[in-house]
Design a protein around this motif. Structure first.
Motif, PDB file in Angstrom:
ATOM      1  N   UNK A   1      -6.156  12.272   0.703  1.00  0.00           N
ATOM      2  CA  UNK A   1      -6.433  11.650  -0.611  1.00  0.00           C
ATOM      3  C   UNK A   1      -5.089  10.655  -0.795  1.00  0.00           C
ATOM      4  N   UNK A   2      -3.973  11.129  -0.157  1.00  0.00           N
ATOM      5  CA  UNK A   2      -2.526  10.600  -0.516  1.00  0.00           C
ATOM      6  C   UNK A   2      -2.564   9.116   0.335  1.00  0.00           C
ATOM      7  N   UNK A   3      -3.112   9.617   1.519  1.00  0.00           N
ATOM      8  CA  UNK A   3      -3.210   8.187   2.491  1.00  0.00           C
ATOM      9  C   UNK A   3      -4.363   7.215   1.779  1.00  0.00           C
ATOM     10  N   UNK A   4      -5.279   7.799   1.219  1.00  0.00           N
ATOM     11  CA  UNK A   4      -6.304   6.853   0.779  1.00  0.00           C
ATOM     12  C   UNK A   4      -5.753   5.647  -0.383  1.00  0.00           C
ATOM     13  N   UNK A   5      -4.776   6.247  -0.952  1.00  0.00           N
ATOM     14  CA  UNK A   5      -3.991   5.249  -1.888  1.00  0.00           C
ATOM     15  C   UNK A   5      -3.167   4.269  -1.348  1.00  0.00           C
ATOM     16  N   UNK A   6      -3.137   4.375  -0.015  1.00  0.00           N
ATOM     17  CA  UNK A   6      -2.270   3.354   0.831  1.00  0.00           C
ATOM     18  C   UNK A   6      -2.907   3.022   1.917  1.00  0.00           C
ATOM     19  N   UNK A   7      -4.315   2.982   1.750  1.00  0.00           N
ATOM     20  CA  UNK A   7      -5.294   2.821   2.939  1.00  0.00           C
ATOM     21  C   UNK A   7      -4.939   1.660   3.777  1.00  0.00           C
ATOM     22  N   UNK A   8      -4.367   0.371   2.840  1.00  0.00           N
ATOM     23  CA  UNK A   8      -4.204  -0.884   3.478  1.00  0.00           C
ATOM     24  C   UNK A   8      -3.149  -1.000   4.449  1.00  0.00           C
ATOM     25  N   UNK A   9      -2.206   0.153   4.277  1.00  0.00           N
ATOM     26  CA  UNK A   9      -0.935   0.248   4.994  1.00  0.00           C
ATOM     27  C   UNK A   9      -0.937   1.010   6.472  1.00  0.00           C
ATOM     28  N   UNK A  10      -2.435   1.538   6.541  1.00  0.00           N
ATOM     29  CA  UNK A  10      -2.524   2.452   7.712  1.00  0.00           C
ATOM     30  C   UNK A  10      -3.459   1.743   8.719  1.00  0.00           C
ATOM     31  N   UNK A  11      -2.874   2.056   9.918  1.00  0.00           N
ATOM     32  CA  UNK A  11      -3.823   1.360  11.091  1.00  0.00           C
ATOM     33  C   UNK A  11      -5.060   2.102  11.087  1.00  0.00           C
ATOM     34  N   UNK A  12      -6.196   1.527  11.670  1.00  0.00           N
ATOM     35  CA  UNK A  12      -7.512   2.302  11.759  1.00  0.00           C
ATOM     36  C   UNK A  12      -7.266   3.490  12.607  1.00  0.00           C
ATOM     37  N   UNK A  13      -6.571   3.599  13.689  1.00  0.00           N
ATOM     38  CA  UNK A  13      -6.292   4.955  14.453  1.00  0.00           C
ATOM     39  C   UNK A  13      -5.744   5.844  13.323  1.00  0.00           C
ATOM     40  N   UNK A  14      -4.625   5.650  12.617  1.00  0.00           N
ATOM     41  CA  UNK A  14      -4.068   6.447  11.838  1.00  0.00           C
ATOM     42  C   UNK A  14      -5.061   7.111  10.748  1.00  0.00           C
ATOM     43  N   UNK A  15      -5.864   6.471  10.262  1.00  0.00           N
ATOM     44  CA  UNK A  15      -6.825   6.725   9.180  1.00  0.00           C
ATOM     45  C   UNK A  15      -7.914   7.406   9.857  1.00  0.00           C
ATOM     46  N   UNK A  16      -8.388   6.939  10.951  1.00  0.00           N
ATOM     47  CA  UNK A  16      -9.365   7.862  12.017  1.00  0.00           C
ATOM     48  C   UNK A  16      -9.008   9.288  12.061  1.00  0.00           C
TER      49      UNK A  16
END
Length: 283
Positions: free
Chosen positions: A47-62
């Motif tokens: 959930x914390x990562x979702x707020x900065x989703x645009x800063x994360x690489x696709x692999x990071x988010x996956x």
């Protein structure tokens, strides 16, 4: 497990009812009301990562999504998995989180955001590992082989120890690698040294307010293991309280205090929602 809040209050101890304690511990892994559960924290990270989703690489988010999804899929089983299955699940989850850390280390720009992320990781490591050693002493873990190995494994330093010290299972050898070693990234000395450097680099962002925090961290690398655990002080048997004059206890207490002080002050400096800090590990 009790100290970390991984079982609910009122559950009989492992000594009183080992089976009940084990099942309560397993059930608590997915408890969404316990801020200390593994499931709660996995979901909080996502959930914390979702707020900065645009800063994360696709692999990071996956990796974040997969770690949470795989972990919670096991909770849908009836009955809950047995202890061996849970250990396997936790190992898989740990490996995915290690991959996530690797992605952060390898791909993130070394800006103030990355430094703050790194500082948080080192604060957690400094407090947790110092507390683990404080807990291990009265349990007599350093004085017997299985406990000695368990402490090394907790510090993720088993291979390093065997490579450097062979079979020298003395308290001084253990403390050399886990407390004062300048090159072991899991030693308290390395963690404190790295945390100090990160805080000093953050000084321009906080008008120098992080410099006193850096100076307050103990300089463990300059110490000798014999000064923390005298050669004439034998390893403690199970159930024996360590002498209050043991220098190691003082240093570990300083690590705990410094980690919490840094956490509180950084919250006050950088986060508008900061308040009284809450810790899952007791002093």
């Amino acid at each position: 497990a009790t100290r970390h809040g991984m079982v609910r209050a009122g559950v009989p101890s492992a000594a009183q009812a080992p089976r009940v304690f084990e099942r309560s511990l397993i059930a608590g892994l997915w408890d969404q009301e316990m801020a200390t559960s593994v499931g709660f924290n996995l979901r909080a990270v996502r959930l914390a990562a979702a707020s900065v989703r645009e800063r994360l690489s696709p692999e990071h988010w996956r990796l974040l999504e997969q770690a949470e999804a795989r972990f919670f899929s096991a909770s849908s089983h009836t009955p809950l998995p047995d202890s061996l299955s849970v250990q396997s699940l936790l190992t898989d989850t740990s490996q995915m989180l290690a991959a996530l850390t690797g992605a952060q280390t390898d791909r993130m720009s070394r800006d103030d955001g990355w430094r703050l992320l790194s500082i948080g990781r080192h604060i957690e490591r400094l407090e947790f590992l110092s507390t683990a050693l404080i807990e291990a002493l009265p349990l007599g873990l350093i004085g017997e082989q299985a406990g000695f190995d368990a402490v090394l494994e907790l510090f993720d330093s088993t291979i390093s120890f065997h490579a450097q010290y062979q079979q020298s299972r003395t308290p001084q050898a253990l403390l050399d690698l886990l407390v004062t070693h300048p090159d072991n990234p899991r030693s308290l000395g390395w963690v404190a040294h790295t945390l100090r450097a990160r805080l000093r680099r953050m000084a321009p962002l906080a008008d120098g307010a992080t410099l006193p925090l850096a100076d307050g961290l103990p300089d463990l690398i300059e110490m000798r293991p014999e000064s923390l655990w005298p050669v004439n002080q034998p390893a403690l048997p199970v159930g024996a309280e360590p002498p209050l004059t043991l220098p190691l206890l003082t240093i570990l207490g300083q690590c705990q205090t410094a980690a919490r002080e840094v956490s509180d002050q950084l919250c006050a400096l950088f986060f508008s929602h900061s308040g009284q800090a809450r810790y899952s590990v007791g002093a």
